[in-house]
Design a protein around this motif. Structure first.
Motif: not given
Length: 218
Positions: A30-33, A35-38
């Motif tokens: 996954f793209v870490r950023s 996941l953070r936004y979700l």
């Protein structure tokens, strides 16, 4: 942490959880950023509304006809959400004008742009609303005054097509709806797991000037 080979600004996430939230690990990395936004959007929604109605859907382009190239950039998804938000505001105004108790609802969302085998993009989307204002998509029948038809009408508007021409372009997957409560961590985890699909690194295009992921900022 390994960086995305197509975009060095993005860092990849290979774990099976993100901050204790489960991921569809078989779809990773996954793209870490993303996941953070979700996580931020879901958390913001339940912080503001004690009950939240969330749902998944996909937006497609006509398969049998080609639109102008300008319709395949991310301006189209911005037009879609602008139109959908306007429809939600209109509904809340109409309910209030009728003398009924009205619950407001901000539209919070996450979207992912992916490109298929034939080079045509599509969008995976998640919307979260105040459940005291909206609690179901409604019947998937054209002409009804419900959330489903607001999605169809908003996508038609974004594509500059008629509703008839847009029939079938809004896809509702199986079990699309989630009902969250502020104190229900399990429900929030289940939604995060389902929506983590939008955060996967695969099938997103980089280098074409278009973002592969977007979310509501308020």
């Amino acid at each position: 942490m390994k960086r995305h080979p197509g975009n060095a600004n993005l860092k990849l996430w290979y774990e099976d959880q993100y901050r204790g939230l489960p991921l569809q690990v078989e779809k990773g990395p996954f793209v870490r950023s993303y996941l953070r936004y979700l996580d931020w959007v879901i958390t913001k929604s339940v912080d503001v509304y004690c009950r939240v109605f969330a749902f998944r859907f996909d937006l497609r382009f006509p398969a049998q006809s080609e639109l102008h190239s300008n319709f395949y950039n991310n301006a189209v998804i911005e037009r879609f959400f602008d139109s959908f938000k306007a429809k939600i505001r209109h509904n809340r105004f109409r309910v209030g004008s009728s003398g009924k108790q009205v619950h407001g609802s901000r539209v919070r969302y996450v979207w992912a742009r992916e490109v298929g085998l034939y080079g045509k993009p599509h969008y995976h989307c998640l919307i979260l609303l105040n459940r005291d204002a909206f609690h179901r998509l409604g019947k998937f029948e054209q002409g009804r005054d419900n959330i489903f038809n607001r999605l169809v009408e908003a996508w038609a508007s974004a594509l500059r097509l008629t509703v008839d021409e847009s029939r079938g372009l809004v896809h509702i997957p199986e079990n699309p709806s989630y009902y969250l409560r502020r104190d229900d961590e399990l429900g929030q985890q289940e939604l995060f797991f389902r929506a983590s699909y939008l955060c996967k690194a695969a099938t997103k295009a980089y280098g074409d000037g278009q973002h592969g992921f977007g979310y509501s900022r308020t």
